[in-house]
Design an enzyme around this catalytic site. Structure first.
Site, PDB file in Angstrom:
ATOM      1  CE  LYS A 119      -2.955  -3.194  10.632  1.00 22.27           C
ATOM      2  NZ  LYS A 119      -3.416  -2.190   9.663  1.00 22.27           N
ATOM      3  CE  LYS A 125      -3.905  -0.619   2.252  1.00 20.17           C
ATOM      4  NZ  LYS A 125      -4.945  -0.674   3.284  1.00 20.17           N
TER       5      LYS A 125
HETATM    6  P1  NAD Z   1     -16.057   1.400  11.242  1.00 21.44           P
HETATM    7  O1  NAD Z   1     -16.121   0.434  12.359  1.00 21.44           O
HETATM    8  O2  NAD Z   1     -16.017   2.860  11.516  1.00 21.44           O
HETATM    9  O3  NAD Z   1     -17.283   1.162  10.230  1.00 21.44           O
HETATM   10  C1  NAD Z   1     -17.726  -0.086   9.793  1.00 21.44           C
HETATM   11  C2  NAD Z   1     -19.229   0.028   9.548  1.00 21.44           C
HETATM   12  O4  NAD Z   1     -19.681  -1.185   8.929  1.00 21.44           O
HETATM   13  C3  NAD Z   1     -20.055   0.216  10.819  1.00 21.44           C
HETATM   14  O5  NAD Z   1     -20.972   1.264  10.654  1.00 21.44           O
HETATM   15  C4  NAD Z   1     -20.753  -1.130  10.997  1.00 21.44           C
HETATM   16  O6  NAD Z   1     -22.030  -1.033  11.628  1.00 21.44           O
HETATM   17  C5  NAD Z   1     -20.892  -1.576   9.556  1.00 21.44           C
HETATM   18  N1  NAD Z   1     -21.066  -3.030   9.414  1.00 21.44           N
HETATM   19  C6  NAD Z   1     -20.539  -4.005  10.197  1.00 21.44           C
HETATM   20  N2  NAD Z   1     -20.940  -5.210   9.742  1.00 21.44           N
HETATM   21  C7  NAD Z   1     -21.716  -4.983   8.667  1.00 21.44           C
HETATM   22  C8  NAD Z   1     -22.420  -5.831   7.763  1.00 21.44           C
HETATM   23  N3  NAD Z   1     -22.395  -7.148   7.882  1.00 21.44           N
HETATM   24  N4  NAD Z   1     -23.121  -5.251   6.759  1.00 21.44           N
HETATM   25  C9  NAD Z   1     -23.147  -3.899   6.620  1.00 21.44           C
HETATM   26  N5  NAD Z   1     -22.506  -3.059   7.442  1.00 21.44           N
HETATM   27  C10 NAD Z   1     -21.793  -3.595   8.454  1.00 21.44           C
HETATM   28  O7  NAD Z   1     -14.771   0.940  10.382  1.00 21.44           O
HETATM   29  P2  NAD Z   1     -13.987   1.787   9.306  1.00 21.44           P
HETATM   30  O8  NAD Z   1     -12.828   2.433   9.951  1.00 21.44           O
HETATM   31  O9  NAD Z   1     -14.945   2.594   8.514  1.00 21.44           O
HETATM   32  O10 NAD Z   1     -13.393   0.618   8.390  1.00 21.44           O
HETATM   33  C11 NAD Z   1     -14.175  -0.042   7.410  1.00 21.44           C
HETATM   34  C12 NAD Z   1     -13.278  -0.865   6.510  1.00 21.44           C
HETATM   35  O11 NAD Z   1     -12.300  -0.026   5.926  1.00 21.44           O
HETATM   36  C13 NAD Z   1     -12.498  -1.985   7.202  1.00 21.44           C
HETATM   37  O12 NAD Z   1     -12.351  -3.044   6.278  1.00 21.44           O
HETATM   38  C14 NAD Z   1     -11.139  -1.360   7.457  1.00 21.44           C
HETATM   39  O13 NAD Z   1     -10.117  -2.330   7.547  1.00 21.44           O
HETATM   40  C15 NAD Z   1     -11.001  -0.547   6.181  1.00 21.44           C
HETATM   41  N6  NAD Z   1     -10.045   0.563   6.299  1.00 21.44           N
HETATM   42  C16 NAD Z   1     -10.218   1.562   7.214  1.00 21.44           C
HETATM   43  C17 NAD Z   1      -9.301   2.612   7.258  1.00 21.44           C
HETATM   44  C18 NAD Z   1      -9.512   3.788   8.186  1.00 21.44           C
HETATM   45  O14 NAD Z   1      -8.749   4.778   8.058  1.00 21.44           O
HETATM   46  N7  NAD Z   1     -10.489   3.762   9.063  1.00 21.44           N
HETATM   47  C19 NAD Z   1      -8.188   2.621   6.402  1.00 21.44           C
HETATM   48  C20 NAD Z   1      -8.036   1.575   5.480  1.00 21.44           C
HETATM   49  C21 NAD Z   1      -8.975   0.554   5.437  1.00 21.44           C
END
Ligand code: NAD
Length: 474
Positions: free
Chosen positions: A108, A96
């Site tokens: 990590k 990445k």
């Molecule tokens: P988050 O916990 O803020 O949001 C996740 C959302 O998904 C929540 O609102 C939750 O209710 C919902 N959810 C959970 N299970 C679900 C399902 N079965 N169906 C539909 N919705 C569902 O997490 P985030 O930080 O937004 O991260 C989301 C994804 O992005 C993850 O895969 C994470 O690894 C990836 N990611 C996040 C970041 C970051 O900066 N936060 C960076 C890179 C990748």
């Protein structure tokens, strides 16, 4: 499946993507092996207090590649984690960072705990003890290894990590750069919260801007007017949806959340939906929208862009042939399984891979690290000077044209960039440049069949070049 087995599968799938891309390069086998393997893993156990009792917990920090230093990657607190999962995530961080030209190797970390089982004070002790373990083994430092938040951790934990590091290194002027994802008062940066969602928007916008690519999937170029569906309204999904609709002019027609999914062909007002969910605890029953039969149903809606932004393994062989989006933007990590990907590609769906599309977070973390090393807020030195320069140009325009600009017109043009402007600008430039590098590899290398492989080839080439130029010591 146990957390250990899941970790093994995850690592195997990351390695599979690597192998596929490696076969599309001409690098020496030994060099490819060096790029693929994880350089070092520190695995340890330590005792913690929990209520009146004690417990021994497992912790890890994996540094996948030292081709560039520091290495960088989040720390997660989860009962579902394992050593292989930590290695797989560290590996992805290397690729990445290389894809978006963030000059770090990948890392990590994790602690196998459920943070919800801990009181705040005990969680602070766990975090400080973990940090001390990293300090003792030289697995943290602004020039060595820079953690960030991940599942179960946030700005609060990052502040504890920074404070612990500072306690041991008060003589280090750059000590605050030992961790990113801090709150702004603790040396964090404006724009970090929305960075991953905003990066997703910039990436999708760039993908949609190429007329010939859009033509191939039966779409007009540009994001304006495109329909989209988002899964997950968390940090990433919310901001991705917000920027795609407010800035890009796309229309949000479906949302999938934990409690279910909804559809509204003439467009969902995101802010109203968020307020409705806050009030009722659910997205179901939102005014004017149709409740769909299951929480996965929205993934199958006919739309131009589908943005899975919740969690991994959401599009599998079970639902892949029912997906009707033209573009899938992987905002979450690993939302499509490898077998499902083959089905989607057979259907002609364009997939914009996670390893590129959600790199906005690490990109802005890099800006935070730069800010910590330079000890000054971005924009502080130049903002007023820039504003004055624009004012002087406008004065000349006014005197030459004889027209006096309104206060609003002047304010729109004569404005110096603040920290948020500069972070957004740096992120947009990063996402556009990286997309075009990947797209070019996809077009030029006939051994590359999709954007994911192109992204991995791009990463491998950059890491390989770095190793080749560095040589081997001794
Ligand atoms: P988050 O916990 O803020 O949001 C996740 C959302 O998904 C929540 O609102 C939750 O209710 C919902 N959810 C959970 N299970 C679900 C399902 N079965 N169906 C539909 N919705 C569902 O997490 P985030 O930080 O937004 O991260 C989301 C994804 O992005 C993850 O895969 C994470 O690894 C990836 N990611 C996040 C970041 C970051 O900066 N936060 C960076 C890179 C990748």
């Amino acid at each position: 499946m146990s957390a250990e087995q899941e970790g093994q599968n995850f690592l195997a799938s990351v390695d599979r993507y690597f192998e596929k891309a490696a076969a599309a390069t001409d690098h020496h086998e030994g060099l490819l092996e060096q790029i693929k393997i994880c350089n070092s893993v520190y695995s340890f156990r330590f005792p913690i207090r929990q209520g009146d009792g004690y417990k021994v917990v497992k912790g890890w920090r994996a540094e996948h590649s030292h081709h560039k230093l520091p290495v960088k990657g989040g720390i997660r607190y989860s009962m579902e984690t394992s050593e292989d999962e930590v290695i797989a995530l560290a590996t992805l961080m290397t690729y990445k960072c290389a894809i978006v030209d963030v000059p770090f190797g990948g890392a990590k970390g994790a602690i196998k705990i459920n943070p919800k089982d801990f009181e705040k004070d005990d969680l602070e002790s766990v975090t400080r003890r973990y940090t001390t373990e990293l300090i003792r083994k030289n697995f943290i430092g602004p020039a060595i290894d820079v953690p960030a938040p991940d599942y179960g951790t946030g700005p609060r934990e990052m502040a504890w990590i920074a404070d612990t590091y500072l306690a041991f290194h008060s003589e280090q002027i750059d000590a605050l750069g030992c961790v990113t994802g801090k709150s702004v008062p603790q040396g964090g940066i404006r724009g970090r919260t929305e960075a991953t969602g905003l990066g997703t928007y910039f990436g999708l916008k760039e993908a949609c801007s190429h007329e010939d690519d859009m033509k191939k999937i039966g779409l007009e170029s540009g994001m304006e007017g495109k329909t989209f569906v988002v899964q997950g309204l968390g940090n990433v999904g919310y901001y991705a949806a917000k920027f795609c609709s407010e800035e890009g002019g796309a229309k949000l027609i479906g949302v999938a959340e934990y409690e279910g999914s909804i559809h509204k062909e003439d467009g969902i007002d995101l802010e109203k939906l968020i307020a409705f969910r806050k009030e009722t605890g659910s997205i179901m029953g939102f005014e004017g929208a149709t409740d769909l039969p299951s929480r996965e149903s929205a993934l199958e809606l006919e739309c131009d862009i589908l943005i899975p932004a919740a969690l991994e393994n959401q599009i599998t062989v079970k639902n892949a042939d029912r997906i009707r989006a033209k573009i899938i933007g992987e905002s979450a990590n690993g939302p499509i399984t490898a077998n499902a990907e083959a089905i989607l590609e057979e259907k002609g769906i364009m997939i914009i891979p996670d390893v590129y599309l959600n790199a906005g977070g690490v990109t802005v973390s890099y800006f935070e690290w730069l800010k910590n090393l330079s000890h000054v807020r971005f924009g502080r030195m130049g903002k007023r000077f820039e504003q004055g320069a624009y004012d002087r140009i406008l004065n000349i325009v006014e005197s030459q044209t004889g027209r006096t600009l309104t206060k609003e017109e002047r304010q729109t043009v004569a404005r110096g960039a603040d920290e948020t402007d500069l972070v957004y600008s740096g992120l947009e430039e990063t996402m556009i440049t990286a997309y075009n590098q990947i797209r070019e590899i996809r077009k030029q290398n006939d051994r590359v069949d999709n954007l994911r492989t192109a992204a991995f080839v791009n990463a491998i080439d950059k890491v390989a070049l770095c190793y080749l130029e560095l040589g081997i010591f001794p």
